[in-house]
Design a protein around this motif. Structure first.
Motif, PDB file in Angstrom:
ATOM      1  N   VAL A  89       0.823  -1.203   0.000  1.00  0.00           N
ATOM      2  CA  VAL A  89       0.000   0.000   0.000  1.00  0.00           C
ATOM      3  C   VAL A  89       0.865   1.265   0.000  1.00  0.00           C
ATOM      4  O   VAL A  89       0.500   2.272  -0.619  1.00  0.00           O
ATOM      5  CB  VAL A  89      -0.973   0.000   1.205  1.00  0.00           C
ATOM      6  N   ASP A  90       2.003   1.213   0.659  1.00  0.00           N
ATOM      7  CA  ASP A  90       2.884   2.379   0.743  1.00  0.00           C
ATOM      8  C   ASP A  90       3.787   2.538  -0.471  1.00  0.00           C
ATOM      9  O   ASP A  90       4.522   3.515  -0.563  1.00  0.00           O
ATOM     10  CB  ASP A  90       3.778   2.276   1.981  1.00  0.00           C
ATOM     11  N   ALA A  91       3.780   1.589  -1.373  1.00  0.00           N
ATOM     12  CA  ALA A  91       4.755   1.585  -2.468  1.00  0.00           C
ATOM     13  C   ALA A  91       4.143   1.841  -3.843  1.00  0.00           C
ATOM     14  O   ALA A  91       4.873   2.045  -4.810  1.00  0.00           O
ATOM     15  CB  ALA A  91       5.488   0.241  -2.489  1.00  0.00           C
ATOM     16  N   VAL A  92       2.827   1.852  -3.928  1.00  0.00           N
ATOM     17  CA  VAL A  92       2.170   1.906  -5.240  1.00  0.00           C
ATOM     18  C   VAL A  92       2.568   3.151  -6.044  1.00  0.00           C
ATOM     19  O   VAL A  92       2.857   3.073  -7.237  1.00  0.00           O
ATOM     20  CB  VAL A  92       0.639   1.832  -5.077  1.00  0.00           C
ATOM     21  N   ARG A  93       2.610   4.306  -5.385  1.00  0.00           N
ATOM     22  CA  ARG A  93       2.953   5.535  -6.110  1.00  0.00           C
ATOM     23  C   ARG A  93       4.375   5.453  -6.650  1.00  0.00           C
ATOM     24  O   ARG A  93       4.662   5.886  -7.777  1.00  0.00           O
ATOM     25  CB  ARG A  93       2.801   6.748  -5.195  1.00  0.00           C
ATOM     26  N   GLY A 124      -5.648  -2.982  17.832  1.00  0.00           N
ATOM     27  CA  GLY A 124      -4.816  -2.496  18.925  1.00  0.00           C
ATOM     28  C   GLY A 124      -4.159  -1.169  18.587  1.00  0.00           C
ATOM     29  O   GLY A 124      -4.022  -0.278  19.444  1.00  0.00           O
ATOM     30  N   MET A 125      -3.757  -1.004  17.342  1.00  0.00           N
ATOM     31  CA  MET A 125      -3.122   0.239  16.906  1.00  0.00           C
ATOM     32  C   MET A 125      -4.142   1.388  16.896  1.00  0.00           C
ATOM     33  O   MET A 125      -3.846   2.500  17.346  1.00  0.00           O
ATOM     34  CB  MET A 125      -2.521   0.029  15.522  1.00  0.00           C
ATOM     35  N   VAL A 126      -5.349   1.078  16.422  1.00  0.00           N
ATOM     36  CA  VAL A 126      -6.404   2.097  16.392  1.00  0.00           C
ATOM     37  C   VAL A 126      -6.726   2.559  17.817  1.00  0.00           C
ATOM     38  O   VAL A 126      -6.827   3.763  18.096  1.00  0.00           O
ATOM     39  CB  VAL A 126      -7.677   1.532  15.709  1.00  0.00           C
ATOM     40  N   GLU A 127      -6.844   1.578  18.734  1.00  0.00           N
ATOM     41  CA  GLU A 127      -7.146   1.901  20.120  1.00  0.00           C
ATOM     42  C   GLU A 127      -6.042   2.743  20.750  1.00  0.00           C
ATOM     43  O   GLU A 127      -6.295   3.693  21.486  1.00  0.00           O
ATOM     44  CB  GLU A 127      -7.330   0.604  20.936  1.00  0.00           C
ATOM     45  N   ASP A 142      -6.350   0.903   5.198  1.00  0.00           N
ATOM     46  CA  ASP A 142      -7.092  -0.353   5.143  1.00  0.00           C
ATOM     47  C   ASP A 142      -6.460  -1.306   6.164  1.00  0.00           C
ATOM     48  O   ASP A 142      -5.240  -1.433   6.263  1.00  0.00           O
ATOM     49  CB  ASP A 142      -7.160  -0.891   3.703  1.00  0.00           C
ATOM     50  N   HIS A 143      -7.321  -1.908   6.980  1.00  0.00           N
ATOM     51  CA  HIS A 143      -6.832  -2.664   8.137  1.00  0.00           C
ATOM     52  C   HIS A 143      -5.968  -3.860   7.749  1.00  0.00           C
ATOM     53  O   HIS A 143      -5.074  -4.249   8.496  1.00  0.00           O
ATOM     54  CB  HIS A 143      -8.014  -3.088   9.015  1.00  0.00           C
ATOM     55  N   SER A 156      -0.067 -12.564  -0.344  1.00  0.00           N
ATOM     56  CA  SER A 156      -1.124 -12.686  -1.355  1.00  0.00           C
ATOM     57  C   SER A 156      -1.893 -11.377  -1.485  1.00  0.00           C
ATOM     58  O   SER A 156      -2.198 -10.916  -2.594  1.00  0.00           O
ATOM     59  CB  SER A 156      -2.106 -13.801  -0.985  1.00  0.00           C
ATOM     60  N   TYR A 157      -2.190 -10.781  -0.345  1.00  0.00           N
ATOM     61  CA  TYR A 157      -2.933  -9.522  -0.338  1.00  0.00           C
ATOM     62  C   TYR A 157      -2.178  -8.444  -1.094  1.00  0.00           C
ATOM     63  O   TYR A 157      -2.739  -7.709  -1.912  1.00  0.00           O
ATOM     64  CB  TYR A 157      -3.178  -9.085   1.113  1.00  0.00           C
TER      65      TYR A 157
END
Ligand SMILES: [Zn+2]
Length: 199
Positions: A89-93, A124-127, A142-143, A156-157
């Motif tokens: 997710v952090d690498a697409v750009r 846990g991170m959100v909390e 996205d979680h 895979s994701y």
């Protein structure tokens, strides 16, 4: 118009020609592979391990200079994107930018054993952010990409995320590799050949 650093901006030069500039960039660095991996200081060897895995003998390559000593290119064929947990997710750009400038044939996502991202849950991170910073990040990311709970799932994701991104060329092959942090061993977990059949 001219700002303090505009001499260092290609597009600010007199006579700038975007197509010609892009053509020049495509020859300046022969990058064909992108390695997305974790910024954990224990796994800085991952790009070199991937280069060996792919049979790329050029890495890390050399910087090329002109007569005046300006750095005008490199011989490397492999670019690296280091982000937390090596999540796509952090690498697409970055993939899109490198595709635009150099043309990409292979994208390699590497997740590693005992990654910090396996030590907590998304909830846990959100909390923690809610309690420690009064900030709600529950919809910021996205979680599935916030942590790692299973390496086959995470690889895979991420391969699927890249394949479905309009900014990733369909011609590129996408590999998901697991890296053993202690032994340096790489294991192929997912392979999605591009429309050119990979390599
Ligand atoms: Zn990590």
């Amino acid at each position: 118009m001219n700002s303090k650093f505009s001499e260092f901006v290609f597009s600010a030069h007199d006579g700038f020609n975007e197509p010609a500039m892009r053509e020049a960039f495509s020859h300046a660095v022969p990058i064909k592979t992108i390695v997305i991996y974790c910024l954990d200081p224990r796994v800085t060897e991952i790009p070199a391990a991937v280069a060996r895995f792919l049979g790329d003998e050029t890495y890390p390559g050399e910087v090329l200079t002109d007569e005046s000593g300006s750095r005008i290119g490199s011989t490397t064929t492999l670019a690296t994107v280091a982000v937390a947990a090596g999540r796509a997710v952090d690498a697409v750009r970055s993939v899109s930018v490198l595709q635009h400038l150099f043309g990409i044939e292979t994208i390699v996502v590497v997740h590693h054993s005992n990654c910090g991202a396996t030590s907590y849950s998304a909830e846990g991170m959100v909390e923690a952010f809610r309690h420690e910073h009064g900030a709600d990040i529950s919809h910021a990311y996205d979680h599935e990409s916030m942590c790692i709970t299973d390496f086959e799932d995470s690889l895979s994701y991420d391969v699927t995320l890249l394949r479905k991104s309009p900014g990733v060329p369909q011609s590129a092959s996408i590999l998901g590799l697991f890296y053993n942090t202690d032994t340096g061993e790489l294991t192929e977990v997912v392979r999605d050949e591009g429309t050119y059949g990979g390599k």
